[in-house]
Each structure stands twice: as C-alpha cells, then as structure tokens.
Motif scaffolding. Structure first.
Motif, PDB file in Angstrom:
ATOM      1  N   VAL A 165       0.058   0.233  -4.486  1.00 48.50           N
ATOM      2  CA  VAL A 165      -1.085   0.796  -3.764  1.00 48.50           C
ATOM      3  C   VAL A 165      -1.212   0.130  -2.398  1.00 48.50           C
ATOM      4  O   VAL A 165      -1.393   0.799  -1.369  1.00 48.50           O
ATOM      5  CB  VAL A 165      -2.374   0.610  -4.598  1.00 48.50           C
ATOM      6  N   SER A 205       1.567   1.395  -0.043  1.00 47.51           N
ATOM      7  CA  SER A 205       1.375   2.717   0.558  1.00 47.51           C
ATOM      8  C   SER A 205       0.239   2.704   1.560  1.00 47.51           C
ATOM      9  O   SER A 205       0.318   3.375   2.588  1.00 47.51           O
ATOM     10  CB  SER A 205       1.145   3.820  -0.480  1.00 47.51           C
ATOM     11  N   ALA A 206      -0.831   1.946   1.266  1.00 43.81           N
ATOM     12  CA  ALA A 206      -1.930   1.888   2.228  1.00 43.81           C
ATOM     13  C   ALA A 206      -1.455   1.254   3.530  1.00 43.81           C
ATOM     14  O   ALA A 206      -1.799   1.712   4.621  1.00 43.81           O
ATOM     15  CB  ALA A 206      -3.092   1.101   1.645  1.00 43.81           C
ATOM     16  N   GLY A 262     -10.268  -2.431   0.145  1.00 43.44           N
ATOM     17  CA  GLY A 262     -10.790  -1.342  -0.667  1.00 43.44           C
ATOM     18  C   GLY A 262      -9.738  -0.795  -1.612  1.00 43.44           C
ATOM     19  O   GLY A 262     -10.001  -0.562  -2.796  1.00 43.44           O
ATOM     20  N   ALA A 263      -8.517  -0.594  -1.086  1.00 44.64           N
ATOM     21  CA  ALA A 263      -7.451  -0.024  -1.910  1.00 44.64           C
ATOM     22  C   ALA A 263      -7.096  -0.957  -3.062  1.00 44.64           C
ATOM     23  O   ALA A 263      -6.941  -0.525  -4.209  1.00 44.64           O
ATOM     24  CB  ALA A 263      -6.229   0.254  -1.047  1.00 44.64           C
ATOM     25  N   LEU A 297     -10.194  -3.863   5.932  1.00 46.23           N
ATOM     26  CA  LEU A 297     -11.175  -3.236   5.046  1.00 46.23           C
ATOM     27  C   LEU A 297     -10.514  -2.221   4.123  1.00 46.23           C
ATOM     28  O   LEU A 297     -10.792  -2.183   2.927  1.00 46.23           O
ATOM     29  CB  LEU A 297     -12.263  -2.552   5.870  1.00 46.23           C
ATOM     30  N   VAL A 298      -9.635  -1.391   4.696  1.00 43.94           N
ATOM     31  CA  VAL A 298      -8.976  -0.367   3.879  1.00 43.94           C
ATOM     32  C   VAL A 298      -8.092  -1.020   2.820  1.00 43.94           C
ATOM     33  O   VAL A 298      -8.092  -0.613   1.650  1.00 43.94           O
ATOM     34  CB  VAL A 298      -8.160   0.601   4.767  1.00 43.94           C
ATOM     35  N   TYR A 354       0.546   3.699   5.505  1.00 36.74           N
ATOM     36  CA  TYR A 354      -0.346   4.680   6.119  1.00 36.74           C
ATOM     37  C   TYR A 354      -1.011   4.117   7.368  1.00 36.74           C
ATOM     38  O   TYR A 354      -1.065   4.766   8.413  1.00 36.74           O
ATOM     39  CB  TYR A 354      -1.400   5.078   5.085  1.00 36.74           C
TER      40      TYR A 354
END
Lengths: 315, 291
Positions: free
Chosen positions: A286, A289-290, A25-26, A21-22, A293
């Motif tokens: 992006v 990096s996501a 979204g990103a 999901l993240v 993380y």
C-alpha cells in the motif's frame, strides 16, 4: 511563516506535507483494515509447521507483540515505519522490503514497458487522426471505444489463444526473455493507451479550432508542424493530469496481467498477502503504490507547468 | 455545433437530403440500445433466451466446440456456454449497476457534508478521499474483500468503495456551485428549514450532473467486478458469472478457446453499449465535447 519562502520552496513544502499525510493515512488504513479482518494472524505465522500447541501460540503472540492493545500496536507500527522499517512477512519470515524488492523488477519491467508503448501509441494515433475526415476519425474512435471497454484480462486470454496456442509465436507463461514480455505488455498497454489517445485527440482538436492555429497556418506552417509543435502541446495538459490515475491503473492492471500470464511480480505478492492476512506485506505494498502515485503526480504537475506557461502565474 | 436553423429547416420540407439523414442516423447508438435491451431481457428472464440449464453438467458432452446444438460450445463439465453467458448477465450486470448506485450514494453522503458543513468537515473528508485516491482501485477493492470475504454482494461493495472518492469529489464540486445559486438563497429567504432546502433543492440539483459520469461508471464497474470474479473473489463456483467463467476458461485455453472467449466478448459488448449510451447522454445534456 512561509510568507517569506520563495514560491518554489513553498510549493515543495506544501507537497511534502501533503505527501507525508497521504502516506500516513494509507498506512493507517491498511493497518486498521487488516486488523478488522476476522481470523487469527497467529495461524498464518504458524504456517505449515505441524506443531500447533498453546505454548507455541503464546510465544508467537509475545514475540510479535500481538497481545498488546490495538492502540499500542499501532503506535509501535508507526514508530517502526518512521525509521523506514517495514517489518517482516508473517508468512515467509523475511523482511518485507526484501520480498517487495525481489519482485519489484518484474513488475517495473512490465508496467514501464507498457507505459512506453501506450504513450507512444497514443501520441501517434492522436496526432495522425485529430481533425481528419469523418470516416477516418469514426473508425479509429470506434476501435478505441472497443479497446477501452475490453477487460485487460480477457484481451490477454485472446492474445494467448491466438499467438501462443495457435501460432506458437510467444511462450504461454512465465518470465524470461523479451518474448515472454510481448503479450503481457500489449495486454496492459491497449486499454490505457486507447483512453489516452482519446483524451489527446480531443485536446488536439480543441487546439486546432483555436485562432492561433489559423494564424500559424497563415504564417506558412505546414499542417504536420502545426500538429506536432503546437496542438500536441496544448493537448498535453489534460492528458498529463491523468498520470496519477494511469499509474494506479497500471499497478492494478499488473495484478490481472500477472495472473493471466502466470508471471511473477508484485501483483501475485499482493493477492497472496491479502488472502493470507500478511499485514506487514500488505502495508508495504500500500505504501509503495501510494508513493508511486505521489511521485507521479508531482512530476505531472511540473510537466503541466512546462507545457502551459499560462499555469505558471499565481492564480 | 450545428448551424443555426434556416428558413427551409423551420418549414420542415418533406424531402430531406440523404446526406442529412445519414448525419442524424446513428447506427452505433441504435445497436447499443438493442444490446442493452437484450441484456436487460437476459437479466429478467434468461430462460426466454436460453432454455438450456446453465448449471446442469453432462460429462459426455464436455468440451464440444461451438455448433448447432451448443451455439457457444460446452465447457469442461459439459455445461452449455451459451446458456451460462445468458444466465451470467444477471450477476455481472447487476454487480456493475449495484456497485455504481452504492458508490454514488456513499459519494453523496461524503461529498454533501464536505461542501455544506464548513471548512473542518471539508478538510477531513477530502484528505481521506486523497488517501483513497492514492491507492490503485483494484488494491482498494482487494482490501475490502480481505475484510468482508469473497461473495457476489461483497464484490459489489468492494467496487463501490473503490469508486467512492471519484463520486465524492464530483458531488462536492457540484454542491459548492449549487449552494451559491440564487434559488437556494431564495429558498432560505422564504424561511424553509435547512433540512428541507438540502433534501429538496441541493440534492436533486447536485445529482443531475452525475448522471453521465455514473452511466460511464457502470461500464467501469462491470469490468472491475468481473476482474474480482476472475481472481476468484466474486460469486461461488457454479454461479455463471462472466469473470469467473473466464478464469475457468483460462485453464482450458489450449483445447477449448470458446469457454473464455464468449463471456469476455459479452463483457466487452455490454461495456461498449453502456459507454455509447453514456456519451450520447453527455452530448444530449451538455453538447459535444471540444467544440
């Protein structure tokens, strides 16, 4: 449905769904943001080629399917991502994965070296100064306060002035042998390391005030052993929960440090891609990096479970 | 914590041992407040502190080292670095304060509905914040700059956006506690309208605990703002902004260290001062951490 799954599998499933999901979204955020940018990607695509004709523009529009409605482009974009295809850079006409892969090494070397240095430095300062006499603590925490408040890019400039231009100890710019890595790594490590040291010391001091610390001492454990074996472990949990933030901070910090020291790396790629509206490259960065993380946070959670058995029982 | 007051302390003797006086005397705090007062003065009336013009070029006096005439030296164009640092306070510090205020405001606008409007709103808001948290703050700020273009105000906007997830989470957590409090139930029981309860009771009580993180956040925002200017994404060229001055000084480092070193010191000094005051607020409001 996941009632029957063992807790570990449930945890993993929960994590995986959240991670997807993240990432989705990103990627969507980056895609939409860059389509909001005023300007024309075709101009970027044309690049330096002198021939700028209406026919050529039409051809580019068709080839990259930029004349489709935004929703269609978005669907195609997600479809490609799902198959692991990040697309090609508008500016360099190369696959994004290649561009990122080429520069990843330099940035990883810089940020991982900084990570090792800052964790080691923070552990040593915190273990050595926690609960010590007022004056020692005051001096160290004052120094940490200044270090945390120093912008990394300014620290880099000061280090360059002293060690490269005055003392000629290290090269001024570029990437090569270990000597060119020293100043950038120190620049990146000092602000984050000081913050980590503060958090660790606060945790250790809280632990040293607890009854178990007295018990351990009365059993005959030396002060040093108490610090290293028990207090440090207690302090680990609040420090480890910072890891996700730290990963982001280090990645962001490389942008600045690479600029100051004129080093190649992903930070330069990011600045370049954003200023040139190179959407596929930005989306790739992006996502990278996501992903970093998410992975770091998952590891941090496991590390917390290892450090503090009290967290293992279901709340 | 301090020991409980003894009779002697209650009687307030005229003689206080030097040791106790030293324990309550905080030179760091005093110094920080002084720095902030000077910084505020530099924002309001820079001309009082530095009569020289921050933008007038004088090629004859280029790259002079610090000295009696020019305290911090001059830059490549012969502009007085001291005057530029003083006049730059307005841009750099207001950027930090403005970005923080905007970040807290948007955090409130996201965190409050998230805590008050039920599960669906909460899920949507918090999952969006998760996405933003997964990106480095600088990358987020760069994405915003890519859309709105580089300028002073837009840099503040970008920093604000990158700080929103943190504030939104804080607001949400606090509002969830506040909404269950006795006085909120009383207010509802008294028949106040929902809007009145939220505006007059929930919002003030949610904002209170945000004072300390926001104060510390100003320091972070000052650094982030100067970082954007350093990358050339802040105010335009002649503007004396500290981050931009650093970038300009980076190019002349070999011959003139002072161009970059003084504005950077100004950034560090202001951030230290803001942080010390923020921590003192924390101790005053919530007691010493870890005791």
């Amino acid at each position: 449905m996941n009632r029957r799954l063992p807790p570990a599998a449930r945890w993993l499933l929960h994590r995986a769904v959240g991670a997807v999901l993240v990432l989705w979204g990103a990627a969507s955020l980056a895609f939409l943001v860059l389509h909001l940018v005023p300007g024309d990607p075709v101009t970027t695509l044309l690049g330096a080629s002198a021939t700028d004709s209406a026919a050529l523009r039409q051809e580019i529009l068709r080839e990259y399917r930029l004349d489709d409605p935004l929703a269609v482009q978005y669907a195609a974009f997600l479809g490609r991502l799902a198959t692991g295809d990040l697309g090609s850079s508008y500016q360099q006409q190369q696959p994004v994965s290649l561009i990122i892969g080429e520069q990843l090494g330099d940035t990883a070397q810089l940020s991982l070296s900084a990570l090792v240095l800052l964790v080691a430095g923070a552990l040593v300062t915190a273990a050595a100064t926690a609960g010590r006499r007022r004056r020692v603590r005051g001096a160290v925490s004052g120094a940490e306060l200044v270090a945390v408040s120093t912008p990394a890019f300014w620290l880099g400039i000061v280090l360059l002035t002293v060690f490269s231009f005055r003392l000629n100890l290290f090269p001024v710019a570029g990437a090569g042998d270990w000597r060119s890595l020293v100043l950038p790594v120190v620049t990146l490590a000092v602000p984050f390391g000081s913050l980590l040291a503060q958090v660790l010391r606060e945790g250790m001091e809280a632990a040293l005030h607890q009854p178990f610390a007295l018990t351990a001492r009365s059993r005959g454990l030396s002060g040093t052993a108490l610090r290293l074996r028990h207090a440090l472990r207690h302090a680990a949990v609040p420090a480890v929960t910072l890891s996700g933030w730290l990963a982001g901070g280090l990645l962001g910090g490389t942008v600045m440090v690479e600029t100051v020291f004129a080093r190649p790396g992903l930070g330069r790629v990011a600045l370049d891609a954003i200023s040139n509206r190179d959407i596929p490259v930005v989306v790739g960065l992006v996502l990278l990096s996501a992903a970093v993380y998410l992975v770091v946070n998952a590891f941090a959670d496991l590390l917390c479970l290892w450090a503090d058995p009290r967290l293992r029982s279901p709340a | 914590m301090t020991s409980p007051p003894t009779e002697a302390a209650i009687a307030r003797p005229s003689f206080v041992p030097l040791r106790e006086r030293l324990a309550t005397f905080r030179p760091g705090l005093l110094l920080s407040v002084a720095v902030l007062v000077v910084a505020a003065l530099a924002c309001v009336a820079p001309g009082l502190l530095a009569p020289a013009s921050p933008t007038d070029a004088d090629p004859v006096a280029a790259l002079l080292p610090p000295g009696g005439e020019h305290w911090f030296g001059t830059d490549q164009l012969g502009r007085d670095v001291y005057a530029r640092v003083v006049h730059g306070a307005r841009h750099s510090l207001l950027l930090g304060v403005g970005a923080t205020a905007l970040g807290v405001l948007v955090g409130l606008l996201i965190g409050l509905p998230s805590a008050l409007l039920g599960r669906f709103a909460d899920q949507v808001a918090m999952r969006s914040m998760d996405v933003m948290l997964a990106l480095p703050e600088l990358l987020l700020a760069l994405l915003v700059i890519a859309v709105v273009g580089p300028s002073s105000v837009n840099a503040a906007l970008a920093i604000a956006v990158s700080s929103v997830p943190g504030y939104a989470r804080l607001v949400r957590g606090q509002a969830q506690v506040v909404r269950r409090a006795e006085y909120i139930r009383s207010a509802i029981g008294l028949g106040l309208r929902r809007r009145t309860v939220v505006l007059r009771h929930v919002v003030p009580n949610t904002l209170g605990p945000l004072v300390v993180p926001a104060t510390l956040g100003v320091g972070t925002a000052i650094i982030a703002g100067s970082a954007l200017s350093f990358l050339g994404l802040g105010p335009k060229a002649p503007t004396p902004e500290w981050g931009a001055m650093l970038a300009q000084g980076r190019d002349a480092l070999q011959s003139a260290w002072w161009i970059a070193v003084f504005p950077g010191a100004a950034i560090t000094l202001s951030v230290v001062a803001v942080t010390v005051v923020g921590r003192q607020l924390h101790i005053g409001l919530e007691g010493r951490p870890g005791r």
